[in-house]
Enzyme design. Sequence first.
Site, PDB file in Angstrom:
ATOM      1  N   CYS A 193       0.843  -1.200   0.000  1.00 52.88           N
ATOM      2  CA  CYS A 193       0.000   0.000   0.000  1.00 52.88           C
ATOM      3  C   CYS A 193       0.876   1.246   0.000  1.00 52.88           C
ATOM      4  O   CYS A 193       2.110   1.160   0.047  1.00 52.88           O
ATOM      5  CB  CYS A 193      -0.920   0.007   1.231  1.00 52.88           C
ATOM      6  SG  CYS A 193      -0.003   0.101   2.784  1.00 52.88           S
ATOM      7  N   ASP A 244       7.312 -31.209   4.786  1.00 52.18           N
ATOM      8  CA  ASP A 244       8.382 -31.077   5.777  1.00 52.18           C
ATOM      9  C   ASP A 244       9.288 -29.882   5.514  1.00 52.18           C
ATOM     10  O   ASP A 244      10.400 -29.819   6.040  1.00 52.18           O
ATOM     11  CB  ASP A 244       9.221 -32.361   5.802  1.00 52.18           C
ATOM     12  CG  ASP A 244       8.386 -33.587   6.132  1.00 52.18           C
ATOM     13  OD1 ASP A 244       7.607 -33.520   7.099  1.00 52.18           O
ATOM     14  OD2 ASP A 244       8.484 -34.597   5.418  1.00 52.18           O
ATOM     15  N   CYS A 261       3.605   1.706   2.585  1.00 54.59           N
ATOM     16  CA  CYS A 261       4.891   1.032   2.329  1.00 54.59           C
ATOM     17  C   CYS A 261       5.817   1.935   1.535  1.00 54.59           C
ATOM     18  O   CYS A 261       6.973   2.163   1.904  1.00 54.59           O
ATOM     19  CB  CYS A 261       4.670  -0.269   1.560  1.00 54.59           C
ATOM     20  SG  CYS A 261       3.678  -1.494   2.417  1.00 54.59           S
ATOM     21  N   ASP A 315       9.528 -35.361   2.579  1.00 52.43           N
ATOM     22  CA  ASP A 315       9.001 -35.399   1.211  1.00 52.43           C
ATOM     23  C   ASP A 315       9.209 -34.104   0.444  1.00 52.43           C
ATOM     24  O   ASP A 315       8.820 -33.999  -0.708  1.00 52.43           O
ATOM     25  CB  ASP A 315       7.524 -35.782   1.204  1.00 52.43           C
ATOM     26  CG  ASP A 315       6.646 -34.747   1.900  1.00 52.43           C
ATOM     27  OD1 ASP A 315       7.133 -33.640   2.187  1.00 52.43           O
ATOM     28  OD2 ASP A 315       5.468 -35.059   2.160  1.00 52.43           O
ATOM     29  N   ASP A 366      11.666 -38.681   8.507  1.00 53.35           N
ATOM     30  CA  ASP A 366      10.216 -38.639   8.680  1.00 53.35           C
ATOM     31  C   ASP A 366       9.678 -40.043   8.371  1.00 53.35           C
ATOM     32  O   ASP A 366      10.209 -40.721   7.493  1.00 53.35           O
ATOM     33  CB  ASP A 366       9.622 -37.607   7.724  1.00 53.35           C
ATOM     34  CG  ASP A 366       8.123 -37.516   7.852  1.00 53.35           C
ATOM     35  OD1 ASP A 366       7.633 -37.383   8.982  1.00 53.35           O
ATOM     36  OD2 ASP A 366       7.433 -37.592   6.820  1.00 53.35           O
ATOM     37  N   CYS A 396      42.988 -16.078 -13.415  1.00 54.40           N
ATOM     38  CA  CYS A 396      42.026 -15.453 -14.343  1.00 54.40           C
ATOM     39  C   CYS A 396      40.628 -15.439 -13.735  1.00 54.40           C
ATOM     40  O   CYS A 396      39.964 -14.398 -13.684  1.00 54.40           O
ATOM     41  CB  CYS A 396      41.994 -16.212 -15.664  1.00 54.40           C
ATOM     42  SG  CYS A 396      43.558 -16.279 -16.533  1.00 54.40           S
ATOM     43  N   CYS A 447      43.998 -19.902 -16.117  1.00 51.75           N
ATOM     44  CA  CYS A 447      44.364 -20.449 -14.813  1.00 51.75           C
ATOM     45  C   CYS A 447      43.478 -19.843 -13.730  1.00 51.75           C
ATOM     46  O   CYS A 447      42.621 -18.997 -14.012  1.00 51.75           O
ATOM     47  CB  CYS A 447      45.832 -20.188 -14.499  1.00 51.75           C
ATOM     48  SG  CYS A 447      46.216 -18.446 -14.246  1.00 51.75           S
TER      49      CYS A 447
END
Length: 794
Positions: free
Chosen positions: A16, A693, A19, A689, A495, A86, A83
């Site tokens: 809004c 979780d 903010c 899963d 779990d 770089c 190398c």
Amino acid sequence: MSITNHTTVAVTGMTCAACSNRIEKVLNKIDGVEAQVNLTTEKATIDFDPAKTSMDAIASKIENMGYGVLTEKSHLDVFGMTCAACSTRIEKVLNKQAGVTLANVNLATESASIEYNPGMIDEAEIIRKIQKIGYDAKPKEDKQEKQTHKERQLKLMKTKLIISAVLSLPLLLTMLVHLFGMNIPELLMNPWFQFILATPVQFIIGWQFYVGAYKNLRNGGANMDVLVALGTSAAYFYSLYEAFKTIGNPSYMPHLYFETSAILITLILFGKYLETRAKSQTTVAISKLLNLQAKQARIVKNGEEVMVPIEDVVVGNRLIVKPGEKIPVDGMVVKGRTSIDESMITGESIPIEKDSGASVIGSTINKNGSIEMEATKVGKDTALASIVKAVENAQGSKAPIQRLADVISGYFVPIVVGIAILTFIVWIAFIQPGEFEPALVAAIAVLVIACPCALGLATPTSIMVGTGKAAESGILFKGGEHLERTHQLNTIVLDKTGTITKGKPEVTNFTADDETLQLLASAEKGSEHPLAEAIVAYAMEMEIRLIEVDNFSAIPGQGIEALIAGNSIIVGNRNLMNDHQVEIGEAEQELMKFELAGKTAMLIAINGLYKGTVAVADTIKETAPEAIRQLKEQGLEVVMLTGDNERTGQAIAKQVGIDSVIAQVLPKEKADKVKEIQSQGKKVAMVGDGINDAPALATADIGIAIGTGTEVAIEAADVTILGGELLLIPKAIKISHETIKNIRQNLFWAFGYNSAGIPIAALGLLAPWIAGAAMALSSVSVVSNSLRLKRVKI
């Protein structure tokens, strides 16, 4: 106030006018800042004095207020790196740019991943910054185009190597004269003949080293090119000086080192060629994943079937997939029935039945039925694309162990040049006073032996091979840091539902006849409870025909009642039987036995008489006991989290060999339980899963999502196990241990090689050409050692 910088940033999280007003007010309180924040466009226009503040400080202020500054991510192919110095220099320059949040440059993959504020800097400007310091970059190419580019690059390197070797071979023979006193044609010892052979090698074949050195030095950096250009130029120009001394003085015996400069360049090119060829093998995992993708799709257009390239398929297209063909993209079956082999995504070897309305995953194999499907995800949105992206991100990321090597590489070349100069001074002043030649040879050997290539390749090549091997096994590490942290784990929290168990209740015991099963399943068909679904599925497997139910009612917390073909059916617990005065006799002992085994048992009565018991359980996965045994063998403590009561939890734990059980845990409490274990000083992995979780996965030191293989799981966890195969968890931990061990070996030999090589060269005990060969082969040995990970048994 002197305002010199003007920028626009995208701000997220504003809801809004309050903010936008708050952000504007806070920003304008910063000394040297004038800001206007537009809620509609969600952008902040900012003028600031860089002498008083920075854009990073302004962005931090916005974030501290609870909002976000929108960033974009760019993935670039970077060209010209030779190398670790770089990649370190490019990374350092990019990270200093205003608007760049984070830049990672990977020498092994020759790529850069840059997170930046699009209001302050764009991709084109980032590429210009890279070009300005002597390299080149462009947005990541199509995989096929990039492979073609690498093949062209390798072919060019091979051509230059052959030409350089042909020109250097006669010069190598002159070295044998010095070493063994061999007789060779007089022409080969002529200084001007050697000059003719060495000059193209030095300034045509070796021009790339001069260009690289100039660009780095011009921008205040130094890399391998500087060392090679300095070392070979010193040998070449000193030889040229000696050759000129023969003019007008035929009896003068010149001290020539044309062979040193030419052979050094040839050996370095040989090492780079072997290194590039070996590095291409580290990306084999990505190639294998991409090869899984279908190349064409059979699209329905104006009622006809037309074969089109996979790139032409768009969301909403209707596609026909025939038996034996790959599913082209992610989608949904709209007509037909088939079984699909989804093992490449889920790890499940048994084909899965698909009917109308079922979802299908792109690149899986249609086994035995022709179907019509609708495309729902195409291109980079498919499940396979998500997996490829996860592997690429992991291979392009940096493990914390690499930071030390990066820091050292950044300072290494200037220090080596300093040591070479000091070596020259010590030799010409003290060891062999006034002798220019041995001082020069020792200094050249120091310059050549000290290339930091091996140091820069030590970590990223191992990460690439390790994450690639893991991906081939169905294990996706989200980044190098997660691969490294996994080897530190000492506790695994599992779990129960969907991880240790299949997550789908099944009938395990039935103690009545088929007639009772028919009435039981017919009654349960009216219930939506998961236990009822398990009973109906069991009856279908037993080929029992269900009959019409006349009346049905569910009794919460007790069971069900139904009337079927004049028979009264009661299914439920002891209380329900007692309420209907059903004598269950010796069934009480049977009931207790099932419950102690972690099963849900229900009593069955027909027309007031007890007929038997049905027990339903969420059965454990077949591989769970073996997986947990392997985890214990790896020295890990295994803990099970479950929402079940203590008795049921302990019963399941006993079956799979888990000693520690935390029972009656609500989903929202799982993260707190993980914190409790961490508070004991343990490094914890949470296995779940990937969706339900999520808080616990985020809280754990390592979150492992198992059982899905979709982009949801990939986003939710640090490690994703495709499919539900628990044995992949100990494999993931072993891969982490093996990869970290491999990195430590690489770093040990890279550090050891330079630590031992520099003093040996400085003491004059190492000929420059031997130093060149050792330097070239050190990089090859590091990459070769990393490739050993591909053969590790997991």
